[in-house]
Structures are given as structure tokens and as C-alpha cells.
Scaffold this motif. Sequence first.
Motif, short mmCIF file in Angstrom:
data_model
loop_
_atom_site.label_atom_id
_atom_site.label_comp_id
_atom_site.label_asym_id
_atom_site.label_seq_id
_atom_site.Cartn_x
_atom_site.Cartn_y
_atom_site.Cartn_z
N HIS A 68 -31.11 -114.55 -26.69
CA HIS A 68 -31.77 -114.41 -26.11
C HIS A 68 -32.81 -112.95 -25.97
O HIS A 68 -33.33 -112.81 -25.03
N TYR A 69 -32.95 -112.84 -27.18
CA TYR A 69 -33.80 -111.87 -27.55
C TYR A 69 -34.74 -112.91 -28.18
O TYR A 69 -35.19 -113.79 -29.07
N LYS A 70 -36.23 -112.63 -27.26
CA LYS A 70 -37.68 -112.97 -27.58
C LYS A 70 -38.86 -112.47 -28.72
O LYS A 70 -39.85 -112.39 -27.68
N PRO A 71 -38.76 -111.93 -29.79
CA PRO A 71 -39.90 -111.18 -30.75
C PRO A 71 -41.09 -112.12 -30.30
O PRO A 71 -40.50 -113.67 -30.81
N SER A 72 -42.14 -111.72 -30.18
CA SER A 72 -43.10 -112.58 -30.93
C SER A 72 -44.70 -111.46 -31.68
O SER A 72 -44.05 -110.01 -32.38
N GLN A 73 -45.19 -111.63 -32.23
CA GLN A 73 -45.98 -111.11 -32.59
C GLN A 73 -46.97 -110.12 -32.21
O GLN A 73 -46.82 -108.80 -32.80
N GLY A 74 -47.10 -110.35 -31.01
CA GLY A 74 -47.16 -108.17 -29.95
C GLY A 74 -46.18 -107.58 -29.70
O GLY A 74 -46.16 -106.26 -29.70
N LYS A 75 -44.88 -107.95 -29.41
CA LYS A 75 -43.87 -107.32 -29.38
C LYS A 75 -42.87 -107.86 -30.21
O LYS A 75 -41.33 -108.47 -30.21
N PRO A 76 -43.01 -107.21 -31.41
CA PRO A 76 -41.89 -107.73 -32.45
C PRO A 76 -40.22 -106.76 -32.10
O PRO A 76 -40.85 -105.42 -31.58
N MET A 77 -39.47 -107.28 -32.79
CA MET A 77 -37.96 -107.25 -32.90
C MET A 77 -37.90 -105.45 -33.67
O MET A 77 -38.44 -106.05 -34.69
N LYS A 78 -37.22 -104.48 -33.22
CA LYS A 78 -37.38 -103.43 -33.90
C LYS A 78 -35.76 -103.14 -33.87
O LYS A 78 -35.00 -103.16 -32.87
N ILE A 79 -35.16 -102.44 -35.08
CA ILE A 79 -34.27 -102.17 -35.23
C ILE A 79 -34.10 -100.78 -35.73
O ILE A 79 -34.49 -100.07 -36.79
N TRP A 80 -33.00 -99.55 -35.42
CA TRP A 80 -33.03 -98.61 -35.92
C TRP A 80 -31.60 -98.56 -36.29
O TRP A 80 -30.65 -98.76 -35.78
N ILE A 81 -31.15 -97.47 -37.51
CA ILE A 81 -29.90 -97.08 -38.78
C ILE A 81 -30.19 -95.88 -38.31
O ILE A 81 -31.40 -95.37 -39.07
N ASN A 82 -29.96 -95.27 -38.76
CA ASN A 82 -29.03 -93.87 -38.52
C ASN A 82 -27.57 -93.87 -38.70
O ASN A 82 -26.06 -94.54 -38.62
#
Length: 92
Positions: A68-82
Amino acid sequence: MVGDGNDDLVTVSEWDVPKIHRTSGRRVQRMASSLDKLSGWWSTVEAADLDDDGDLDLILGNQGENLHYKPSQGKPMKIWINDFDGNGTIAQ
């Protein structure tokens, strides 16, 4: 995999490529392979003799185009970890 009688190791992980590691009995060394170009969200690896030729074939599973996630070159997938709860660990 190599045919030298030693067990070899294949690992998969998210945000990486499948990796093949050759063992010599004492050492484990990463092997270059055509899998090195297949970056993805890998989640499973199995070995079976699919073509009945006597050697093991690899079956790799990842998050494919039905994700269901659709990352692309212009809109990459990002994650935050902490350590959001301050308990000294990072939840996975």
C-alpha cells in the motif's frame, strides 16, 4: 551453494539486498552475486530444488507492487527511529 560441502548462509532484510555468505568451516565471507542489484524490502528466503536438478534454488520474498506504500524517486519512503519512550531501547 558453492558445492564445496560447507553450509552457506543467505540473509535478507528490509532496505537492503539479499546477501550470500560463503563458509569455509572457520570463516564466513560475503560473496558477490547478481542479487546485489535487487534492493528491496526482503522478508523471507527459502531453499528448495524446484527444477529437480539436484541443487538448491533460492526463493526470495519481498514487499512487491501490491504494497500500500508507493515510494518513488521523487517521493522516497522515510522512517524515523528514536527511543521515543526513553527506556534505552529502540522498538522494532
